[in-house]
Each structure stands twice: as structure tokens, then as C-alpha cells.
Design an enzyme around this catalytic site. Structure first.
Site: not given
Ligand code: BGP
Length: 474
Positions: A160, A375
Site C-alpha cells: 500500500e 487484503e
Molecule cells: C491496510 C494495511 C494493514 C491494515 C489494514 C486495516 O491499510 O495494509 O496493515 O492495518 O489496512 O486498516 P486499519 O488498521 O487502519 O483498520
């Protein structure tokens, strides 16, 4: 009709080193940009996280038992080179060899990310993605990993990149927490694309037996209304977060329309255009022609309407539903249409956005041979029941419903021709969220952080059924 996934479609869970490992001061690990930032915030600590540094075997055993074929892991750069470059920390190297051997023992194919938001502190302080030295050190760290870990056959350069660039310099939720610097944001975006390209080209020149890709956060921005102003706001938002990356990493060149949208944002904010050279663009082009896969992280979608006031962003970091604000001068304002379902963190639940993004890549970026959904998942406030036994299974019907809808959208995209080869749920086990702490749980497996005991959630059982039958139950 029940939806089917292809027989060779792989399923697994995702993790990131800093969010799961804990042990941030163990075995010579160096500091990263978050250490100081989180200490000063005083909201939560990266230790113990899910204590994966010590309990990885237990989590991998759960993944295997619940039908996973793959797993997303990341290497903490600062465990290998504590300062980002220089002397190798052999204890960090040994840890990853042990971790990858445990993956093999549990029949899990690891997809390994080189940079998941965890820039070593020294490199962060000299400019992070804005620093040429950081770019050079990143390529050398990648070279070291390719030579050291031949057991890894699936590499991901950067996780990301947009989340870092935009949150570091536009919305300010990631360190160094600057706001409104669109010039730095786009320069960081371009520099990440260059670093990614150099690493892909290096990997391919080494003739190794394996694949390499990149993982993008891709949230579709839709217009709030049918008006051309709102459509334009959505296009500008798309240029900020998606287009430069898609063009750079998947097509190998920036389309004139992409550059025009970026110039418009920068001009509205009286900031200079980012710099790029012919040599960099040649590397970008070469890499796009050699890339093996793109990872798509998609959780929610956005709706944009025209906005001409000053930039203002409020991050909902504690699950207070309805508290988010995002209005950017020179771009637009986020506003969800009535009837769109949201989580406590104001993330829309909109599986159509996943479908549209997969189809966009399939149609507009045909060079890339394969897509993985790297993800997807839902953050929930969850707790243990008052009475638990080791066999307690935690009910999470909202997560099952979410996974069902999004996996169905993926099945539809495959049916329509997109070459989606697998799905990684975020996240394998509960871990901490960068800007939301330990109360936003995503895991298939519940982690009781004080005791570090694991409990199975019903979503893990549900996903096991999908992975074994390739059918998405109604
Ligand atoms: C993505 C990342 C993860 C994870 C996920 C959930 O952006 O790659 O590392 O954290 O999102 O997001 P958040 O933790 O902000 O809810």
C-alpha cells in the site's frame, strides 16, 4: 445461485511484521518510524502485539488446521539491518529462516512483503520515501533478501504505497504527520514507484525461481451525484490515491490524463509538480512488462462531491461512528449517499467497489498477468464471553456476512474474465491497527492480548468450508 471459486483459487490470512510480531526491542531489532510516534501519542504500544515473534508456530498451525494454503507475511527491514543499511543482524535473519521453515512444515505458501509501513527510523528521519538514500538502501535490502531467502517464491515489493504517501503528507495520520503537502505526496508516490521498479528489474535480472508483485490499496471513488463537478472530484481523488500507482506499476507510464489531474490538484494548492527523469521512466516501463502479479487491498469505497473550501480531515481512530471528515482543497469532499452501510470506523461496506476495481484492472491494465486480493476484511469491536474454555468459538456473524459479500463479488469478477488467483483475509489473527490500536479487531482468530491465548472465531470455520469446497455458501 451458489457462487463458485476456481479449483486452484488459494485462500489464506494476512499479517504485517510490526502489527503482529511484538518483540520490538529483541534480538537487535532497530527502531522504526512508528516507535517514537506511538510513544509520544501514548495511546497504545507495538508490544506485545500478537507476540508472533514467539508464537508464530501456533498461528501457522491454526492457519493450516482451518484450510489455508497461503499466508501473507512481511519481513521487518529493521530486524535484518537495524539501521536500514550496513551490518547484517544475524539473529533477525535466523528468525525469518525459522518462520519460513515453519510455513513449509504447515503447508503454507508465504507471500512476503519487503516494506509494510515500517521504514527504519534513520531513513525516516532523512526523508523516508522522499530520500534518494532510502531508495538505494531499500534496493540493497531487497537484494540481500532475494539472495538470503531462496525458499521464498512470492515476493511483494511494497504494501500500500498510497497509504503511506497520503497519510504521511496529506492527511497526517502516519508519521511525520504532515497535512496538505500534495507536492510531497506525489513525489513520494513517484519515488515508491521507482524503488518498486528497480527491485522488480533487479529480481528479474537475478534469474530466480519465483514471482514478484506489488500490493496496492485500491478503493474506488464514485461521484456523489450525477453532476459533472462531482464526477470530476471523484477523478481527482482517484488521481491522488490510485491512478499514478496503477499507471506507473501496471502500465509502465503515466497517462496524460493522470498527469493533468495531478497538475490541477497541485496548481489549486500552489504547489510544484513532482520531478521525474527519463532514466526513472525507462525503469518503470521495464518493470511493468516483467511484473508477475498485482495485489489488491480493498475494504471500502468512497463517494466524492465538489468542494472549494480549505482542507480538513478528521480521522475516526476509536470507532466513534460518523466522526470522520475528509475534505481536500483542490480535490473534493467525501460524503456517502444515504443507505450505504458502514462500520464503526465509517468504512463503507460496498462489495460492488471490489468488483469494479478488479474489472478496472482487468480491462484497463492488461499487461499484468494475475491479480490476488491481498487484503479484505472488517474491523469490529469484539470481546471474550465471560466464561471461556480453550474450545470457545466466538460468534462474528458480521464478519461472515462481510466475507460472503466480498468473496461473491470476487467470484463475479472472475466469471467476467478477471484473473484473480487468490484471497487473503485481513487478518489472520487479531493484531493492532496502526491508527486505531487494539480495539479494532480483524482476525479469524481472537487474540486475548493480556494472556496471548487464541480462540477460534466462527468466520474461521466459515472460510475453511469455502477453501475446501470452493463454494460460497448462501
Ligand atoms: C491496510 C494495511 C494493514 C491494515 C489494514 C486495516 O491499510 O495494509 O496493515 O492495518 O489496512 O486498516 P486499519 O488498521 O487502519 O483498520
Amino acid at each position: 445461485m451458489r457462487k463458485q471459486l476456481p479449483k486452484d483459487f488459494v485462500i489464506g490470512g494476512a499479517t504485517a511484521a510490526y502489527q503482529v510480531e511484538g518483540a520490538t526491542k529483541e534480538d537487535g531489532k532497530g527502531r522504526v518510524l512508528w516507535d517514537d510516534f506511538l510513544e509520544k501519542q501514548g495511546r497504545f504500544s507495538p508490544d506485545p502485539a500478537a507476540d508472533f515473534y514467539h508464537r508464530y508456530d501456533e498461528d501457522l498451525a491454526l492457519a493450516e488446521a482451518y484450510g489455508h494454503q497461503v499466508i501473507r507475511l512481511s519481513i521487518a527491514w529493521s530486524r535484518i539491518f537495524s539501521d536500514g543499511a550496513g551490518a547484517v543482524e544475524s539473529r533477525g535473519v535466523a528468525f525469518y529462516h525459522r518462520l519460513f521453515a515453519a510455513c513449509a512444515k504447515h503447508h503454507l505458501i508465504p507471500f512476503v512483503t519487503l516494506h509494510h509501513f515500517d521504514t527504519p527510523e534513520r531513513l525516516h528521519e532523512i526523508g523516508d520515501w522522499l530520500s534518494q538514500e532510502m531508495l538505494e538502501d531499500f534496493v540493497e535490502y531487497a537484494r540481500f533478501c532475494f539472495e538470503e531467502f531462496p525458499e521464498i517464491k512470492h515476493w511483494i515489493t511494497i504494501n500500500e504505497p498510497t497509504s503511506m504517501a497520503v497519510q504521511q503528507y496529506t492527511s497526517g495520520t502516519f508519521p511525520p504527520a504532515e497535512t496538505g503537502h500534495f507536492d510531497k505526496t506525489f513525489q513520494a508516490e513517484h519515488n515508491q514507484i521507482v524503488a518498486h521498479a528497480r527491485i522488480v528489474n533487479l529480481y528479474k535480472s537475478m534469474g530466480l525461481d519465483g514471482e514478484i508483485g506489488i500490493v496496492h490499496a485500491l478503493q474506488t471513488p464514485y461521484p456523489y451525484s450525477d453532476s459533472s463537478e462531482d464526477q470530476h472530484a471523484a477523478d481527482l481523488q482517484d488521481a491522488l490515491e490510485n491512478r499514478l500507482y496503477l499507471d506507473g506499476t501496471l502500465a509502465g507510464d503515466y497517462a496524460p490524463k493522470t498527469l493533468a489531474l495531478i497538475k490541477e490538484i497541485l496548481a489549486a494548492n500552489q504547489q510544484p509538480m513532482f520531478k521525474y527523469t527519463d532514466e526513472e521512466m525507462a525503469a518503470i516501463k521495464k518493470a511493468a512488462h516483467q511484473l508477475d502479479f498485482v495485489g489488491v487491498n480493498n475494504y471500502f469505497s468512497k463517494w466524492l462531491r465538489a468542494y472549494h473550501g480549505k482542507s480538513e480531515t478528521i480521522h475516526n481512530g476509536d470507532g466513534s461512528k460518523g466522526s470522520s471528515v475528509a475534505r481536500l482543497h483542490g480535490i473534493g469532499e467525501e460524503k456517502k449517499p444515504a443507505g450505504i452501510e458502514t462500520t464503526d470506523w465509517d468504512w463503507s461496506i460496498y462489495p460492488r467497489g471490489m468488483y469494479d476495481m478488479l474489472m478496472r484492472i482487468h480491462q484497463d491494465y492488461p499487461l499484468v498477468p494475475a491479480i490476488y486480493v491481498t487484503e479484505n476484511g472488517i474491523g469490529l469491536k469484539e470481546s471474550l464471553p465471560a466464561e471461556v474454555t480453550p474450545n470457545t468459538v466466538i460468534a462474528d456473524p458480521k464478519r461472515i456476512d462481510y466475507l460472503k459479500k466480498y468473496l461473491s463479488a470476487i467470484a463475479d469478477a472472475i466469471q467476467a474474465g478477471a484473473n484473480v488467483k487468490g484471497y487473503f483475509v485481513w487478518s489472520l489473527q487479531d493484531q493492532f491497527s496502526w491508527t486505531n490500536g487494539y480495539s479494532k479487531r480483524y482476525g479469524l482468530f481472537f487474540v486475548d492480548f493480556p494472556t496471548q491465548k487464541r480462540y477460534v472465531k466462527q468466520s474461521a470455520e466459515w472460510l475453511k468450508q469455502v477453501s475446501q469446497t470452493h463454494v460460497i455458501p448462501e
